[in-house]
Design an enzyme around this catalytic site. Structure first.
Site, PDB file in Angstrom:
ATOM      1  CE  LYS A 111      -1.948  -1.191   3.931  1.00  0.00           C
ATOM      2  NZ  LYS A 111      -1.311  -2.496   4.205  1.00  0.00           N
ATOM      3  NE  ARG A 124      -4.799  -1.477   9.666  1.00  0.00           N
ATOM      4  CZ  ARG A 124      -3.673  -0.923   9.290  1.00  0.00           C
ATOM      5  NH1 ARG A 124      -3.643   0.140   8.555  1.00  0.00           N
ATOM      6  NH2 ARG A 124      -2.561  -1.451   9.625  1.00  0.00           N
ATOM      7  NE  ARG A 178       7.641  -2.134   6.535  1.00  0.00           N
ATOM      8  CZ  ARG A 178       6.318  -2.173   6.526  1.00  0.00           C
ATOM      9  NH1 ARG A 178       5.652  -1.595   5.555  1.00  0.00           N
ATOM     10  NH2 ARG A 178       5.674  -2.819   7.466  1.00  0.00           N
ATOM     11  NE  ARG A 217       5.826  -0.400  10.499  1.00  0.00           N
ATOM     12  CZ  ARG A 217       4.762  -0.514   9.710  1.00  0.00           C
ATOM     13  NH1 ARG A 217       4.749   0.073   8.515  1.00  0.00           N
ATOM     14  NH2 ARG A 217       3.711  -1.188  10.091  1.00  0.00           N
ATOM     15  NE  ARG A 271       1.816  -5.182  11.032  1.00  0.00           N
ATOM     16  CZ  ARG A 271       2.956  -4.926  10.389  1.00  0.00           C
ATOM     17  NH1 ARG A 271       4.111  -5.360  10.877  1.00  0.00           N
ATOM     18  NH2 ARG A 271       2.945  -4.241   9.275  1.00  0.00           N
TER      19      ARG A 271
HETATM   20  P1  AP5 Z   1       4.858  -1.533   1.984  1.00  0.00           P
HETATM   21  O1  AP5 Z   1       4.516  -0.787   0.760  1.00  0.00           O
HETATM   22  O2  AP5 Z   1       5.558  -0.808   3.073  1.00  0.00           O
HETATM   23  O3  AP5 Z   1       3.560  -2.301   2.529  1.00  0.00           O
HETATM   24  P2  AP5 Z   1       2.250  -1.775   3.240  1.00  0.00           P
HETATM   25  O4  AP5 Z   1       1.098  -2.408   2.567  1.00  0.00           O
HETATM   26  O5  AP5 Z   1       2.260  -0.287   3.352  1.00  0.00           O
HETATM   27  O6  AP5 Z   1       2.431  -2.485   4.647  1.00  0.00           O
HETATM   28  P3  AP5 Z   1       2.392  -1.947   6.122  1.00  0.00           P
HETATM   29  O7  AP5 Z   1       3.129  -2.927   6.982  1.00  0.00           O
HETATM   30  O8  AP5 Z   1       2.796  -0.504   6.214  1.00  0.00           O
HETATM   31  O9  AP5 Z   1       0.879  -2.076   6.432  1.00  0.00           O
HETATM   32  P4  AP5 Z   1       0.208  -2.158   7.748  1.00  0.00           P
HETATM   33  O10 AP5 Z   1      -1.174  -1.975   7.315  1.00  0.00           O
HETATM   34  O11 AP5 Z   1       0.452  -3.349   8.559  1.00  0.00           O
HETATM   35  O12 AP5 Z   1       0.920  -0.991   8.639  1.00  0.00           O
HETATM   36  P5  AP5 Z   1       0.478   0.497   8.970  1.00  0.00           P
HETATM   37  O13 AP5 Z   1       1.685   1.318   9.042  1.00  0.00           O
HETATM   38  O14 AP5 Z   1      -0.648   0.914   8.122  1.00  0.00           O
HETATM   39  O15 AP5 Z   1       5.742  -2.809   1.547  1.00  0.00           O
HETATM   40  C1  AP5 Z   1       6.274  -3.687   2.521  1.00  0.00           C
HETATM   41  C2  AP5 Z   1       7.698  -4.076   2.114  1.00  0.00           C
HETATM   42  O16 AP5 Z   1       7.663  -4.796   0.893  1.00  0.00           O
HETATM   43  C3  AP5 Z   1       8.644  -2.882   1.878  1.00  0.00           C
HETATM   44  O17 AP5 Z   1       9.916  -3.216   2.327  1.00  0.00           O
HETATM   45  C4  AP5 Z   1       8.630  -2.707   0.354  1.00  0.00           C
HETATM   46  O18 AP5 Z   1       9.849  -2.150  -0.117  1.00  0.00           O
HETATM   47  C5  AP5 Z   1       8.434  -4.138  -0.133  1.00  0.00           C
HETATM   48  N1  AP5 Z   1       7.618  -4.207  -1.358  1.00  0.00           N
HETATM   49  C6  AP5 Z   1       6.486  -3.520  -1.651  1.00  0.00           C
HETATM   50  N2  AP5 Z   1       6.018  -3.851  -2.867  1.00  0.00           N
HETATM   51  C7  AP5 Z   1       6.867  -4.789  -3.361  1.00  0.00           C
HETATM   52  C8  AP5 Z   1       6.925  -5.534  -4.580  1.00  0.00           C
HETATM   53  N3  AP5 Z   1       5.993  -5.372  -5.541  1.00  0.00           N
HETATM   54  N4  AP5 Z   1       7.949  -6.405  -4.741  1.00  0.00           N
HETATM   55  C9  AP5 Z   1       8.900  -6.575  -3.773  1.00  0.00           C
HETATM   56  N5  AP5 Z   1       8.894  -5.899  -2.592  1.00  0.00           N
HETATM   57  C10 AP5 Z   1       7.884  -5.019  -2.389  1.00  0.00           C
HETATM   58  O19 AP5 Z   1      -0.100   0.297  10.454  1.00  0.00           O
HETATM   59  C11 AP5 Z   1       0.743  -0.023  11.525  1.00  0.00           C
HETATM   60  C12 AP5 Z   1      -0.082  -0.109  12.800  1.00  0.00           C
HETATM   61  O20 AP5 Z   1      -0.690   1.151  13.080  1.00  0.00           O
HETATM   62  C13 AP5 Z   1      -1.241  -1.112  12.791  1.00  0.00           C
HETATM   63  O21 AP5 Z   1      -0.828  -2.422  13.101  1.00  0.00           O
HETATM   64  C14 AP5 Z   1      -2.138  -0.512  13.869  1.00  0.00           C
HETATM   65  O22 AP5 Z   1      -1.654  -0.790  15.157  1.00  0.00           O
HETATM   66  C15 AP5 Z   1      -2.003   0.979  13.615  1.00  0.00           C
HETATM   67  N6  AP5 Z   1      -2.992   1.496  12.644  1.00  0.00           N
HETATM   68  C16 AP5 Z   1      -2.723   2.072  11.446  1.00  0.00           C
HETATM   69  N7  AP5 Z   1      -3.859   2.416  10.831  1.00  0.00           N
HETATM   70  C17 AP5 Z   1      -4.863   2.041  11.638  1.00  0.00           C
HETATM   71  C18 AP5 Z   1      -6.274   2.104  11.535  1.00  0.00           C
HETATM   72  N8  AP5 Z   1      -6.888   2.635  10.463  1.00  0.00           N
HETATM   73  N9  AP5 Z   1      -7.008   1.600  12.551  1.00  0.00           N
HETATM   74  C19 AP5 Z   1      -6.436   1.082  13.658  1.00  0.00           C
HETATM   75  N10 AP5 Z   1      -5.102   0.971  13.814  1.00  0.00           N
HETATM   76  C20 AP5 Z   1      -4.320   1.455  12.813  1.00  0.00           C
HETATM   77 MG    MG Z   2       2.430   1.069   4.972  1.00  0.00          MG
END
Ligand code: AP5
Ligand code: MG
Length: 214
Positions: free
Chosen positions: A13, A88, A127, A160, A171
């Site tokens: 994402k 979410r 990552r 992270r 997660r």
């Molecule tokens: P990346 O693009 O970083 O993936 P992502 O989908 O953004 O994954 P996240 O881990 O950020 O999602 P998440 O939803 O768990 O975390 P968030 O920060 O939102 O890609 C991942 C890796 O793969 C990178 O190293 C990238 O380089 C690599 N990659 C990407 N595409 C690739 C490809 N095509 N080929 C090869 N490699 C690739 O949330 C964190 C925490 O915050 C949650 O757990 C929760 O506690 C809280 N939180 C956030 N939002 C909410 C909400 N709305 N409600 C409640 N709690 C929330």
């Molecule tokens: Mg992300």
């Protein structure tokens, strides 16, 4: 265009949002990033979110909903935005609808990135992130020129606290139970576009931009 990027942790994402931001000049609103920056700054919101985030659990709805409401009222969101990681839960999706209704606005498309669990773990564990400018890296798939240093701003990269295999399992469980039903909420409106998230980052981006046009 008002977009939601949806999908499990590590689906890409953030990576895809950054590519689209570079092309379309609309802001990426990552609730995870906003929460992490609140933690770094030591705010009350950051302190409340900390224990949930470090355990891999979702932060309570009311905290996140207020935070997004404030962000969406910023000037730079008028021409559109990418919501990354929000909504979410179904309660968050309902709250977002209420908020947008007041602004006489709505979500145009929801991009659902699909990636199998084994690949998710590999992506997340490798990552590395820049806490200063938000750029994302991967030790194998998108390595910085100098190991551990951000190409964009020269700051040290960090891993992270929730990017361990153990936390990813938690997660993914949160995603399956609380987040996946949100896709059905939007599917009935005909605005969901499924995008295969397996393949190179540019390849996935090509699929995503195609999907946004149709
Ligand atoms: P990346 O693009 O970083 O993936 P992502 O989908 O953004 O994954 P996240 O881990 O950020 O999602 P998440 O939803 O768990 O975390 P968030 O920060 O939102 O890609 C991942 C890796 O793969 C990178 O190293 C990238 O380089 C690599 N990659 C990407 N595409 C690739 C490809 N095509 N080929 C090869 N490699 C690739 O949330 C964190 C925490 O915050 C949650 O757990 C929760 O506690 C809280 N939180 C956030 N939002 C909410 C909400 N709305 N409600 C409640 N709690 C929330
Ligand atoms: Mg992300």
């Amino acid at each position: 265009m008002n977009l939601i990027f949806f999908g499990p942790p590590g689906a890409g994402k953030g990576t895809q949002a950054q590519l689209l931001v570079a092309e379309c000049k609309i802001p990426q609103i990552s609730t995870g990033e906003i929460l992490r920056s609140n933690r770094r700054e030591g705010t009350a919101l950051g302190a409340k979110a900390e224990t949930f985030m470090d355990r891999g659990l979702l932060v309570p709805d009311e905290l996140v909903i207020d935070m997004v409401g404030t962000r969406l009222s910023d000037k730079d969101c008028r021409a559109g935005y990418i919501l990354d990681g929000f909504p979410r839960t179904v309660a968050q999706a309902v709250a977002l609808d209420e908020l947008l209704e007041k602004q006489a606005s709505s979500i145009d498309k929801v991009v659902v990135l699909t990636v199998p669990d084994n690949l998710i773990v590999e992506r997340i564990v490798g990552r590395r992130s820049c806490g200063s400018c938000g750029a994302g890296y991967h030790i194998e798939f998108k390595a910085p020129v100098v190991e551990g240093v951000c190409d964009e701003c020269g700051e040290e990269l960090y891993q992270r606290a929730d990017d361990t295999e153990e936390k990813v399992r938690v997660r993914l469980n949160e995603y399956d139970h609380n987040t996946a039903p949100v896709a059905a909420y939007y599917r009935q409106r005909g605005i969901v576009r499924e995008v295969d998230g397996v393949g190179g980052m540019d390849e996935v981006y090509g699929r995503l931009t195609d999907a946004l046009e149709h």
